[in-house]
Design a protein around this motif. Sequence first.
Motif, PDB file in Angstrom:
ATOM      1  N   PHE A 679     -21.596 -38.961   8.954  1.00  0.00           N
ATOM      2  CA  PHE A 679     -20.583 -38.518   9.906  1.00  0.00           C
ATOM      3  C   PHE A 679     -19.370 -37.930   9.183  1.00  0.00           C
ATOM      4  O   PHE A 679     -18.892 -36.837   9.509  1.00  0.00           O
ATOM      5  CB  PHE A 679     -20.180 -39.697  10.791  1.00  0.00           C
ATOM      6  CG  PHE A 679     -18.918 -39.471  11.562  1.00  0.00           C
ATOM      7  CD1 PHE A 679     -18.875 -38.588  12.634  1.00  0.00           C
ATOM      8  CD2 PHE A 679     -17.745 -40.142  11.215  1.00  0.00           C
ATOM      9  CE1 PHE A 679     -17.707 -38.381  13.344  1.00  0.00           C
ATOM     10  CE2 PHE A 679     -16.570 -39.930  11.928  1.00  0.00           C
ATOM     11  CZ  PHE A 679     -16.552 -39.058  12.988  1.00  0.00           C
ATOM     12  N   GLN A 680     -18.865 -38.658   8.174  1.00  0.00           N
ATOM     13  CA  GLN A 680     -17.676 -38.209   7.449  1.00  0.00           C
ATOM     14  C   GLN A 680     -17.954 -36.896   6.715  1.00  0.00           C
ATOM     15  O   GLN A 680     -17.109 -35.994   6.693  1.00  0.00           O
ATOM     16  CB  GLN A 680     -17.234 -39.296   6.454  1.00  0.00           C
ATOM     17  CG  GLN A 680     -16.778 -40.587   7.094  1.00  0.00           C
ATOM     18  CD  GLN A 680     -15.483 -40.422   7.886  1.00  0.00           C
ATOM     19  OE1 GLN A 680     -14.784 -39.416   7.760  1.00  0.00           O
ATOM     20  NE2 GLN A 680     -15.160 -41.415   8.727  1.00  0.00           N
ATOM     21  N   HIS A 681     -19.117 -36.805   6.116  1.00  0.00           N
ATOM     22  CA  HIS A 681     -19.449 -35.584   5.370  1.00  0.00           C
ATOM     23  C   HIS A 681     -19.540 -34.377   6.304  1.00  0.00           C
ATOM     24  O   HIS A 681     -19.004 -33.294   5.998  1.00  0.00           O
ATOM     25  CB  HIS A 681     -20.773 -35.769   4.621  1.00  0.00           C
ATOM     26  CG  HIS A 681     -21.144 -34.584   3.774  1.00  0.00           C
ATOM     27  ND1 HIS A 681     -20.656 -34.393   2.501  1.00  0.00           N
ATOM     28  CD2 HIS A 681     -21.930 -33.506   4.045  1.00  0.00           C
ATOM     29  CE1 HIS A 681     -21.128 -33.259   2.014  1.00  0.00           C
ATOM     30  NE2 HIS A 681     -21.909 -32.703   2.935  1.00  0.00           N
ATOM     31  N   LEU A 682     -20.198 -34.544   7.434  1.00  0.00           N
ATOM     32  CA  LEU A 682     -20.347 -33.438   8.384  1.00  0.00           C
ATOM     33  C   LEU A 682     -18.995 -33.010   8.941  1.00  0.00           C
ATOM     34  O   LEU A 682     -18.721 -31.813   9.093  1.00  0.00           O
ATOM     35  CB  LEU A 682     -21.292 -33.844   9.526  1.00  0.00           C
ATOM     36  CG  LEU A 682     -22.774 -33.989   9.152  1.00  0.00           C
ATOM     37  CD1 LEU A 682     -23.539 -34.701  10.255  1.00  0.00           C
ATOM     38  CD2 LEU A 682     -23.389 -32.613   8.882  1.00  0.00           C
ATOM     39  N   ARG A 683     -18.165 -33.967   9.228  1.00  0.00           N
ATOM     40  CA  ARG A 683     -16.838 -33.625   9.724  1.00  0.00           C
ATOM     41  C   ARG A 683     -16.044 -32.888   8.658  1.00  0.00           C
ATOM     42  O   ARG A 683     -15.325 -31.932   8.961  1.00  0.00           O
ATOM     43  CB  ARG A 683     -16.094 -34.877  10.179  1.00  0.00           C
ATOM     44  CG  ARG A 683     -14.758 -34.547  10.841  1.00  0.00           C
ATOM     45  CD  ARG A 683     -14.227 -35.674  11.689  1.00  0.00           C
ATOM     46  NE  ARG A 683     -13.969 -36.886  10.902  1.00  0.00           N
ATOM     47  CZ  ARG A 683     -13.453 -38.002  11.413  1.00  0.00           C
ATOM     48  NH1 ARG A 683     -13.158 -38.068  12.717  1.00  0.00           N
ATOM     49  NH2 ARG A 683     -13.247 -39.067  10.658  1.00  0.00           N
ATOM     50  N   GLY A 684     -16.204 -33.318   7.402  1.00  0.00           N
ATOM     51  CA  GLY A 684     -15.505 -32.639   6.315  1.00  0.00           C
ATOM     52  C   GLY A 684     -15.995 -31.213   6.104  1.00  0.00           C
ATOM     53  O   GLY A 684     -15.221 -30.337   5.689  1.00  0.00           O
ATOM     54  N   GLU A 685     -17.284 -30.948   6.395  1.00  0.00           N
ATOM     55  CA  GLU A 685     -17.836 -29.598   6.228  1.00  0.00           C
ATOM     56  C   GLU A 685     -17.457 -28.675   7.387  1.00  0.00           C
ATOM     57  O   GLU A 685     -17.665 -27.468   7.322  1.00  0.00           O
ATOM     58  CB  GLU A 685     -19.368 -29.667   6.118  1.00  0.00           C
ATOM     59  CG  GLU A 685     -19.878 -30.309   4.849  1.00  0.00           C
ATOM     60  CD  GLU A 685     -19.602 -29.462   3.616  1.00  0.00           C
ATOM     61  OE1 GLU A 685     -19.297 -28.256   3.763  1.00  0.00           O
ATOM     62  OE2 GLU A 685     -19.686 -30.000   2.502  1.00  0.00           O
ATOM     63  N   GLY A 686     -16.922 -29.258   8.474  1.00  0.00           N
ATOM     64  CA  GLY A 686     -16.525 -28.431   9.602  1.00  0.00           C
ATOM     65  C   GLY A 686     -17.578 -28.319  10.679  1.00  0.00           C
ATOM     66  O   GLY A 686     -17.525 -27.398  11.511  1.00  0.00           O
ATOM     67  N   CYS A 687     -18.548 -29.254  10.691  1.00  0.00           N
ATOM     68  CA  CYS A 687     -19.570 -29.261  11.746  1.00  0.00           C
ATOM     69  C   CYS A 687     -18.899 -29.579  13.084  1.00  0.00           C
ATOM     70  O   CYS A 687     -17.970 -30.394  13.147  1.00  0.00           O
ATOM     71  CB  CYS A 687     -20.639 -30.299  11.410  1.00  0.00           C
ATOM     72  SG  CYS A 687     -22.010 -30.340  12.567  1.00  0.00           S
ATOM     73  N   ASP A 688     -19.359 -28.966  14.176  1.00  0.00           N
ATOM     74  CA  ASP A 688     -18.696 -29.107  15.477  1.00  0.00           C
ATOM     75  C   ASP A 688     -19.143 -30.349  16.244  1.00  0.00           C
ATOM     76  O   ASP A 688     -18.312 -31.095  16.762  1.00  0.00           O
ATOM     77  CB  ASP A 688     -18.970 -27.871  16.337  1.00  0.00           C
ATOM     78  CG  ASP A 688     -18.406 -26.608  15.713  1.00  0.00           C
ATOM     79  OD1 ASP A 688     -17.195 -26.552  15.505  1.00  0.00           O
ATOM     80  OD2 ASP A 688     -19.206 -25.689  15.418  1.00  0.00           O
TER      81      ASP A 688
END
Length: 732
Positions: A679-688
Amino acid sequence: MLTKIVPNAARNSPPALQLHVSYWIGGALLLLSIPLLIWQSFPANQITLSVSGFLALHSLAETFSIVVAALIFFTAYGTRAAMRSLRSVAVGCAFLGVAVFDTLHFLSYVGMPDLVSANSPHKSIWFWLYGRVAAGLALLAYVLVPESHVDRPAVFRVLFAMTLLAVAGLSLPVLVAPQAMPGMFVDGVGLTPLKIGAEWGVFAVYIATAVLIYARRKIIAHGDTSSLLLALLLMAAGELFFTMYITVNSTANLLGHVYKVVAYYFLYRALYSEVVRQPYVRIQNMLTHDELTGLYSRTAFNEELAQCIESHREGSEGCALLLFGLDRFKNVNATLGHERGDLLLRAVAGRLRQALPEDAFIARVGGDNFAVLLRQVTVEQARHVGENLLKAMDRSFEIGEDRIAVSASIGIVNYPSDGNTASLLLRHAELSMHRAKRAGRDCLAVFSQELAQEVERRARIESNLRGAVERGELVLHFQPKVALDSGAIVGWEALLRWSSPELGAVSPAEFIPVAEETALILPIGEWVLREACRQLARWQELGLDTGSMAVNLSARQFRQTNWAEVTKSILAETGVQPDKLELEVTETAIIDNADSATVILDKLRALGVRISVDDFGTGHAALRYLNTFPIDNLKIDRSFVSDIPDNPESVAIVRAIVGLARSLELRVIAEGVETQAQFQHLRGEGCDEMQGHLFSPSIPADRCAEMMRSPPRVMPANAAAVSHGGGSALGA
């Protein structure tokens, strides 16, 4: 039934003519003709028989000859139109003339009642010569007339009428005014030079025809050429006796008739074989052989397999069955045409014959499938043969100007361990072959009980899946889609679940592929879309903030040209706004149907429906299509999400997908998020957005309503990974 097993070499060569005792008699008589002709060439050696005795013998000989000639005609006439050839029609009509001339010769003989005019040797000889010339022309027609089928009765009627007119035109002058015809016999003197010359002419026709038949024996090898050659030589020998008699009732004349009778026997054998027996042999060959490749047919293979099973001895090795199927053969027909496809099948058949043991029995059992039967072999030996067949396909085929590379898949079964009947063995071989194709093609698969159980369960799934909608066994669960920046629910994905009274809960990963293969996915998919929209409408009536509803489209549904119309009808029926519906299509389904995909997607976009590309990154997408197709969202496949942030390759792929989506102004949704680290990684990459067990698994509709009334806004600090089945068209 196939009478015996013979090696491949013998099976593929023309069958030898079986020697009959009559051939020995005919051959001996032919050899004996030389000393008999020398003996009768001296007038003093010719014995004169009594008129009554000679007439009786002559009547018997001529009656036999007339009957045989008539039988040849009626045999050709009675042959069914489907099996009648131009050659048989021509020969049959010519022998009708022979029969009429021989009858007139018989009735014009001295001692018989006068026929129209006074009977005489001169008169009967004319009819005799007409008959011999007609017989010679008939046999020349047998050699020279092409072997083409005549299926129009008019052709037979025309030749029949022409024969009768010719016979009538030649016979009337001899019957009415024989004295006006050139002399053939002078009492007290014997034969005239004209008669002797005519007999030598007939002799030359018979010899020339025999030479032609021998020279063209390969062209007419399907007929009984041995009998025909013997008949011609005996008839030629008989003609020589008719050049030397002094009196009509001499032994020279009688010997000539004896040779004629024996020759007619062999003549009937030859022409009966041509007109009657050979067509039925060809029909039998059509039943037991494949016309295209020359291999045995499925019918012959079934008989051979049944014989193998029947002859199996207790304690001996069984037989193995290999089912050989070309991979993607339909592509050859589609791209190069059926003519090239047929040539390829012939080439494949030839290469298979070369790669097989001599005692193997090979047949084409349909389409691009070939079956091989091996007797007295183990499974390992059968596997070795199968591997040799696969190696034989490594080299490409030169078909005209094309070089075609084609692979194959092979299924192997063994008797008696894999089945005790021919039909069961063939079915298990087919299952094994399809297993090989599913395993990647260009390989072989040996049948096992595990495969049988898998197939049995698949059959039960298919049987129970039919009517599952009507019985109310299918239900929809829904998984929330969550915004990564706020944790708020922004939509739902409808996922299909099936609880069967007989099978229990069946995984979508198990029943969705069955639905795809059997086209049951079409009515089921339409039901899913309708039910998902109805559920969305119910939630909206309750005043819930639902967000969008995502529904998966299978590849088969996506190929339906009327899918946009179906969607429009369901939206109107349920009252759902188009922008609240999101249709998910796999990237493979889009690219495989690129020509029609743009049209379908444009129609859906025109309705206001949103489009998501599911399982992105797992297929073979051409990136240029992303800017062509009207797409709104990209969904990162769970196989990449599960490996982040520990796998650098997956991290790079996710980053590339997010960056690509940003550049194309598309939203990105991650599937299968199960840990806080993901979750944290995806949010950091800018996933919507995200879906996954970290927030919620798929749940029934009533629980979804509860969740929307009091949605959790904070992600769990710790979430254990939950394993579940892979994604599918309508379920996850």
